[in-house]
Design a protein around this motif. Structure first.
Motif, mmCIF file in Angstrom:
data_model
loop_
_atom_site.group_PDB
_atom_site.id
_atom_site.type_symbol
_atom_site.label_atom_id
_atom_site.label_comp_id
_atom_site.label_asym_id
_atom_site.label_seq_id
_atom_site.Cartn_x
_atom_site.Cartn_y
_atom_site.Cartn_z
ATOM 1 N N VAL A 260 51.107 -13.360 -36.255
ATOM 2 C CA VAL A 260 50.804 -13.745 -37.637
ATOM 3 C C VAL A 260 51.018 -15.250 -37.824
ATOM 4 O O VAL A 260 50.163 -15.955 -38.376
ATOM 5 N N LEU A 261 52.156 -15.755 -37.340
ATOM 6 C CA LEU A 261 52.445 -17.180 -37.469
ATOM 7 C C LEU A 261 51.457 -18.034 -36.666
ATOM 8 O O LEU A 261 51.017 -19.092 -37.118
ATOM 9 N N ILE A 262 51.122 -17.568 -35.480
ATOM 10 C CA ILE A 262 50.183 -18.316 -34.627
ATOM 11 C C ILE A 262 48.814 -18.400 -35.293
ATOM 12 O O ILE A 262 48.149 -19.444 -35.260
ATOM 13 N N GLU A 263 48.377 -17.310 -35.907
ATOM 14 C CA GLU A 263 47.079 -17.324 -36.583
ATOM 15 C C GLU A 263 47.115 -18.276 -37.779
ATOM 16 O O GLU A 263 46.133 -18.980 -38.052
ATOM 17 N N GLN A 264 48.227 -18.315 -38.482
ATOM 18 C CA GLN A 264 48.357 -19.258 -39.591
ATOM 19 C C GLN A 264 48.319 -20.698 -39.084
ATOM 20 O O GLN A 264 47.742 -21.577 -39.736
ATOM 21 N N MET A 265 48.917 -20.939 -37.927
ATOM 22 C CA MET A 265 48.861 -22.276 -37.332
ATOM 23 C C MET A 265 47.449 -22.630 -36.905
ATOM 24 O O MET A 265 46.998 -23.773 -37.069
ATOM 25 N N ARG A 266 46.726 -21.655 -36.361
ATOM 26 C CA ARG A 266 45.352 -21.912 -35.927
ATOM 27 C C ARG A 266 44.488 -22.386 -37.104
ATOM 28 O O ARG A 266 43.687 -23.314 -36.972
ATOM 29 N N LYS B 257 42.185 -31.242 -30.833
ATOM 30 C CA LYS B 257 41.632 -30.428 -29.748
ATOM 31 C C LYS B 257 42.735 -29.906 -28.828
ATOM 32 O O LYS B 257 42.696 -28.749 -28.391
ATOM 33 N N ARG B 258 43.720 -30.746 -28.532
ATOM 34 C CA ARG B 258 44.799 -30.297 -27.654
ATOM 35 C C ARG B 258 45.649 -29.232 -28.348
ATOM 36 O O ARG B 258 46.069 -28.256 -27.713
ATOM 37 N N LEU B 259 45.889 -29.417 -29.630
ATOM 38 C CA LEU B 259 46.648 -28.414 -30.365
ATOM 39 C C LEU B 259 45.894 -27.088 -30.418
ATOM 40 O O LEU B 259 46.495 -26.022 -30.317
ATOM 41 N N ASP B 260 44.593 -27.155 -30.555
ATOM 42 C CA ASP B 260 43.795 -25.938 -30.590
ATOM 43 C C ASP B 260 43.925 -25.174 -29.267
ATOM 44 O O ASP B 260 44.044 -23.942 -29.252
ATOM 45 N N PHE B 261 43.932 -25.895 -28.156
ATOM 46 C CA PHE B 261 44.118 -25.258 -26.848
ATOM 47 C C PHE B 261 45.501 -24.623 -26.744
ATOM 48 O O PHE B 261 45.650 -23.481 -26.260
ATOM 49 N N LEU B 262 46.519 -25.326 -27.203
ATOM 50 C CA LEU B 262 47.881 -24.793 -27.127
ATOM 51 C C LEU B 262 48.053 -23.556 -28.005
ATOM 52 O O LEU B 262 48.784 -22.629 -27.653
ATOM 53 N N ILE B 263 47.368 -23.533 -29.136
ATOM 54 C CA ILE B 263 47.430 -22.351 -30.003
ATOM 55 C C ILE B 263 46.837 -21.142 -29.284
ATOM 56 O O ILE B 263 47.356 -20.023 -29.379
ATOM 57 N N GLN B 264 45.754 -21.349 -28.538
ATOM 58 C CA GLN B 264 45.173 -20.251 -27.757
ATOM 59 C C GLN B 264 46.179 -19.734 -26.727
ATOM 60 O O GLN B 264 46.303 -18.509 -26.515
ATOM 61 N N GLU B 265 46.901 -20.655 -26.091
ATOM 62 C CA GLU B 265 47.898 -20.246 -25.099
ATOM 63 C C GLU B 265 49.054 -19.489 -25.756
ATOM 64 O O GLU B 265 49.572 -18.509 -25.200
#
Length: 312
Positions: free
Chosen positions: A299-305, A265-273
């Motif tokens: 592109v990289l951020i979306e792959q991480m998400r 959950k915390r990683l998901d929030f950081l990905i949004q940021e």
């Protein structure tokens, strides 16, 4: 501490120990260890990603009463994921046709006689009914113990499967982190270069304007105005703050992946940021190179998400 994926599959089986079947058994109780009978239970656990822990159970009729205990076992081991738990009795490999034992047949004959004495119109037992009765599983209490043992083994296997998948996802995320850090380092010198180019362009334009009006504006005033415009332009396209926040988020993601535990959950929030900062970087981009950096980041951020959504 490990990072766990929410996706996985595990199965396990447990059986009653061999009890001999010929010494001191009650003639009215079918032995699970005799040929043709089964005291084995199979368990399966499937899991996919979910915002919360969502459990469903598909249990054989004889195991319906175990659902509260099974739910307690699962909730003690997992915090997130949509999970389906199956629990079914298994037949022995050589138990296609049971071999009726004398004590079983004796019991059936006695029960059939008792029923027909009270209900003369009741029909006799068929061969199929006799065989089905002889295929009966172990006594309920013992079989439930085996079922719980199979459930515990299956839960442990699922933990291991989710841990292995989590390790694979962490490796992917760390690789994407390296890519984002490299892009952030690439973006930093692009802003001063863009400001310098724009300043030169402003000076050139004012010099051309000065010639067009016949020298009514002094060169010094034109250059001062050009520098003022360049300074205002530099403020508009300054992305240093965004880059610093982006790098701070990347460092925090790396720290969480190293720490492990329930980080999804915390990683998901950081990905949004991260996505927010990359968008701002793109909207302020004053050079084609900076725009390309922003696109590559997103592109990289979306792959991480996509990967983070599978972490517990």
């Amino acid at each position: 501490m490990s990072v766990y994926s929410m996706t996985g599959f595990a199965s396990a089986a447990a059986s009653l120990p061999d009890q001999g079947g010929e010494h001191g058994e009650d003639s009215d109780t079918p032995s699970a260890s005799r040929k043709g009978l089964s005291g084995s239970v199979g368990a399966e656990l499937r899991s996919v990603n979910s915002r919360f822990l969502d459990l469903s159970f598909k249990l054989a009729d004889e195991f319906r009463g175990l659902e509260p205990a099974l739910r307690e076992l699962v909730t003690a081991s997992f915090k997130r994921g949509k999970m389906e738990f199956r629990l079914q009795p298994q037949r022995a490999a050589d138990a296609g046709w049971p071999q009726p034992q004398p004590d079983q047949l004796h019991t059936l004959a006695r029960l059939e006689g008792m029923v027909q004495n009270w209900l003369p119109k009741a029909g006799p037992l068929s061969v199929n009914e006799v065989l089905n009765w002889c295929r009966a599983a172990a006594p309920a209490a013992r079989l439930e113990e085996v079922a719980m043992q199979a459930a515990r083994l299956c839960i442990e296997a699922m933990k291991e499967a989710r841990e292995r998948e989590g390790a694979r996802l962490v490796a992917v995320l760390q690789d994407k982190l390296k890519g984002l850090k490299a892009l952030a380092a690439q973006a930093e010198p692009l802003v001063p270069q863009a400001v310098q180019r724009q300043q030169e362009r402003f000076v050139q334009k004012y010099e051309e304007a000065l010639k067009a009006v016949g020298g009514t504006v002094t060169p010094e005033a034109a250059q001062e105005r050009a520098l003022s415009e360049a300074a205002a332009y530099a403020l508009r396209i300054d992305v240093d703050e965004e880059l610093q926040r982006l790098k701070a988020h990347l460092d925090e993601i790396g720290r969480l992946l190293k720490k492990g535990g329930e980080v999804g959950k915390r990683l998901d929030f950081l990905i949004q940021e991260l996505h927010r900062e990359a968008n701002t970087l793109g909207s302020k981009a004053a050079a084609l190179e900076l725009t390309q950096v922003s696109v590559d980041m997103k592109v990289l951020i979306e792959q991480m998400r996509e990967q983070v959504q599978n972490l517990e």
